[in-house]
Design a protein around this motif. Structure first.
Motif, mmCIF file in Angstrom:
data_model
loop_
_atom_site.group_PDB
_atom_site.id
_atom_site.type_symbol
_atom_site.label_atom_id
_atom_site.label_comp_id
_atom_site.label_asym_id
_atom_site.label_seq_id
_atom_site.Cartn_x
_atom_site.Cartn_y
_atom_site.Cartn_z
ATOM 1 N N LEU A 36 0.840 -1.193 0.000
ATOM 2 C CA LEU A 36 0.000 0.000 0.000
ATOM 3 C C LEU A 36 0.884 1.256 0.000
ATOM 4 O O LEU A 36 2.082 1.170 0.308
ATOM 5 C CB LEU A 36 -0.909 0.007 1.234
ATOM 6 C CG LEU A 36 -2.272 -0.702 1.099
ATOM 7 C CD1 LEU A 36 -2.123 -2.126 0.616
ATOM 8 C CD2 LEU A 36 -3.040 -0.673 2.409
ATOM 9 N N CYS A 38 -0.241 4.480 1.632
ATOM 10 C CA CYS A 38 -1.231 5.338 2.289
ATOM 11 C C CYS A 38 -0.735 6.782 2.306
ATOM 12 O O CYS A 38 0.427 7.041 2.637
ATOM 13 C CB CYS A 38 -1.483 4.867 3.714
ATOM 14 S SG CYS A 38 -2.078 3.160 3.759
ATOM 15 N N CYS A 41 0.740 7.702 5.561
ATOM 16 C CA CYS A 41 1.715 6.778 6.156
ATOM 17 C C CYS A 41 2.822 7.550 6.878
ATOM 18 O O CYS A 41 3.388 8.486 6.330
ATOM 19 C CB CYS A 41 2.338 5.907 5.070
ATOM 20 S SG CYS A 41 3.535 4.729 5.728
ATOM 21 N N GLY A 82 4.453 -3.037 10.598
ATOM 22 C CA GLY A 82 5.353 -2.772 9.464
ATOM 23 C C GLY A 82 5.403 -1.306 9.134
ATOM 24 O O GLY A 82 5.193 -0.460 10.018
ATOM 25 N N SER A 111 -2.959 -4.270 7.377
ATOM 26 C CA SER A 111 -4.028 -3.617 6.612
ATOM 27 C C SER A 111 -5.042 -4.643 6.126
ATOM 28 O O SER A 111 -6.119 -4.273 5.659
ATOM 29 C CB SER A 111 -3.433 -2.911 5.385
ATOM 30 O OG SER A 111 -3.047 -3.881 4.413
ATOM 31 N N LYS A 134 -8.803 1.245 6.665
ATOM 32 C CA LYS A 134 -8.436 2.630 6.359
ATOM 33 C C LYS A 134 -9.585 3.447 5.802
ATOM 34 O O LYS A 134 -9.520 4.674 5.778
ATOM 35 C CB LYS A 134 -7.228 2.637 5.433
ATOM 36 C CG LYS A 134 -5.992 2.091 6.179
ATOM 37 C CD LYS A 134 -4.887 1.656 5.294
ATOM 38 C CE LYS A 134 -3.830 0.879 6.040
ATOM 39 N NZ LYS A 134 -3.093 1.672 7.049
HETATM 40 S S1 SF4 Z 1 0.315 3.110 6.684
HETATM 41 FE FE1 SF4 Z 1 0.904 0.951 6.862
HETATM 42 S S2 SF4 Z 1 -0.267 -0.025 5.219
HETATM 43 FE FE2 SF4 Z 1 -0.193 2.148 4.731
HETATM 44 S S3 SF4 Z 1 1.602 2.428 3.398
HETATM 45 FE FE3 SF4 Z 1 2.253 2.824 5.516
HETATM 46 S S4 SF4 Z 1 3.058 0.868 6.214
HETATM 47 FE FE4 SF4 Z 1 1.805 0.434 4.414
#
Ligand code: SF4
Length: 247
Positions: A36, A38, A41, A82, A111, A134
């Protein structure tokens, strides 16, 4: 590389936390690699596997071992986050199994987009799934993450069928995820899952700005403010209105 390749994983870092990544004090393992992107993020340094280091499972477990009795005394355990842990399902499954054998509570922060990669055995070794939902509205989810919401919803339903404990996490981002219809959709969906123990409504914050600058990446939400207390309260009330336990 000595040993079997499944005994190694791309690990960004590990840390200790209290009360935010599952019950009690936690040993938190940050894996590297995530499909992903996001917009909010805060860990863009975990997006690619090479944002971490190829690390032996034995080395991670040695670290866990240092804290085992303190974690147990504090009613805590381990959390894998992560990045996206399910990007490395075999390594993470082995880690969770080993921690269970150490009699530690286990949590998986995901996620859910790669939920199909989690085996039933792995989920049986997971004491709590922190499921980052999300958004519910498909267009909003795509805008926020660059991916489709379907796989996450299907994973949530599978966790319900398996009766695995779940805590839903929803980040309130002004102008992005806070549309009342979107929040209502997340709330209604969560309320339909009997295994959801709690919903955490988290405030978007801008702590990641410096990381983007350090990586020479443009910050995706340059003009987005953090939500106010009233915004958070309204969102939490919406979840509570569906009978959900919300923080
Ligand atoms: S918020 Fe989590 S799921 Fe979204 S891009 Fe960042 S690490 Fe990945």
């Amino acid at each position: 590389m000595p040993g079997h390749r499944d005994d190694y994983g791309w690990v960004h870092s590990w840390d200790l936390s209290l009360g935010v990544d599952g019950p009690g004090a936690r040993f938190v393992l940050f894996t590297a690699g995530c499909p992903l992107r996001c917009l909010y993020c805060e860990n863009p340094d975990t997006w690619t596997p090479r944002g971490g280091r190829l690390t032996a499972l034995a080395d991670v477990l040695k670290q866990v071992g240092h804290y085992r009795s303190a974690l147990r005394t504090a009613g805590g355990g381990v959390t894998v986050t992560g990045g996206e842990p399910l990007d490395q399902p075999v390594f993470v499954a082995r880690f969770l199994r080993a921690c269970r054998e150490l009699d530690l509570h286990t949590a998986l922060d995901t996620s859910g987009y790669l939920g199909h990669r989690a085996s039933d055995e792995m989920l049986a070794d997971t004491g709590l799934v922190l499921l980052d939902l999300k958004s519910f509205d498909p267009a909003t989810y795509r805008r926020v993450t660059g991916r489709e919401v379907g796989p996450t919803l299907r994973f949530a339903e599978r966790l319900a069928e398996l009766g695995r404990p779940v805590r839903i996490r929803f980040v309130l981002v002004p102008g992005l995820t806070d549309d009342p219809a979107n929040v209502e959709g997340v709330a209604r969906f969560a309320a339909g899952l009997p295994n959801v123990e709690q919903v955490d409504v988290l405030a978007y914050h801008r702590l990641g700005v410096a990381k983007y600058a350090a990586l020479n990446l443009p910050y995706p939400l340059p003009d987005t403010p953090e939500p106010g207390e009233a915004d958070l309260r309204r969102a939490r009330e919406r979840f509570a209105g569906h009978g959900l336990n919300v923080t």
